[in-house]
Design an enzyme around this catalytic site. Structure first.
Site, PDB file in Angstrom:
ATOM      1  CG  ASP A   7      40.765  39.048  39.257  1.00 17.24           C
ATOM      2  OD1 ASP A   7      41.373  38.369  39.933  1.00 17.24           O
ATOM      3  OD2 ASP A   7      39.803  39.912  39.770  1.00 17.24           O
ATOM      4  CG  ASP A   9      37.276  36.314  43.968  1.00 17.14           C
ATOM      5  OD1 ASP A   9      36.322  35.472  43.697  1.00 17.14           O
ATOM      6  OD2 ASP A   9      38.359  35.938  44.439  1.00 17.14           O
TER       7      ASP A   9
END
Length: 220
Positions: A7, A9
């Site tokens: 991932d 953010d």
């Protein structure tokens, strides 16, 4: 060979590129502060709470791309990388990526944030693949709408499987599969891999990770 998915953010980045992009455009005067700042904060809070309507959000997030020429957007993004993103790229995050690269893993960033925002960030980490929400284009210009399934929640699994299929692979092709994430929104994909890792997790993911004996690490 291992499959390693990150991932972006609040995982590889010590911050949220989606939120920061809107704030950057507000600061440049491209977006009206009074209108967009409140909406930006509201959508971010909904994301953290797990109540975000992804299509409503994408109408907000992608609309500015349709109002400006690509050359101008690219110029703004180059500035955005320098002032907002590179300070979020921690030494620990770079070291984690470098470790998996040295081990010969197939690596990708998997993010709900659109590929216009995240493509240059992924390249800055020297990660060769990006699975992201795709902004639709017509005649070389953004339309303000997404193309296909957004890479959000269970949509991340669909998009990752389609990407692997395009390479002639599938989730079972690998010795181990890893996914690093901070968010409970990513529980579907975290549960799909053999090595889920919670990174500076939100409270819901932290509790889930503890219950299932998943590793919890920090990249801050």
């Amino acid at each position: 060979m291992d499959l390693v998915l990150f991932d972006l953010d609040n995982t590889l980045l010590a911050g949220d590129s989606d939120f920061a992009w809107a704030e950057f455009l507000i600061g440049k005067g491209v977006l009206d502060r009074e209108v967009y700042e409140t909406k930006n904060v509201t959508f971010y809070e909904q994301y953290k709470a797990g109540t975000l309507d992804i299509f409503e959000f994408l109408d907000f997030q992608l609309a500015p791309l349709a109002r400006h020429k690509r050359a101008q957007l690219d110029a703004w993004h180059a500035e955005f990388m320098d002032v907002a993103i590179r300070p979020m790229m921690t030494t620990q995050a770079r070291a984690l990526v470098d470790k998996h690269r040295a081990e010969g893993a197939l690596m990708a960033v998997v993010t709900a944030t659109n590929s216009f925002v995240t493509g240059p960030i992924t390249r800055a980490f020297d990660i060769p693949h990006l699975v992201a929400t795709i902004p639709a284009q017509e005649n070389g210009a953004f339309t303000g709408k997404p193309r296909g399934m957004p890479a959000f929640k269970a949509g991340k699994i669909e998009r990752v499987e389609a990407w692997l299929e395009s390479l002639g692979l599938h989730m079972g092709s690998f010795d181990q599969s890893w996914f690093y994430s901070d968010s409970h929104n990513d529980l579907p994909l975290l549960a799909r891999v053999s090595q889920p890792v919670a990174v500076d997790p939100d409270d819901t993911l932290r509790e889930h990770a503890r219950l299932h004996a998943w590793p919890i690490i920090s990249l801050r």
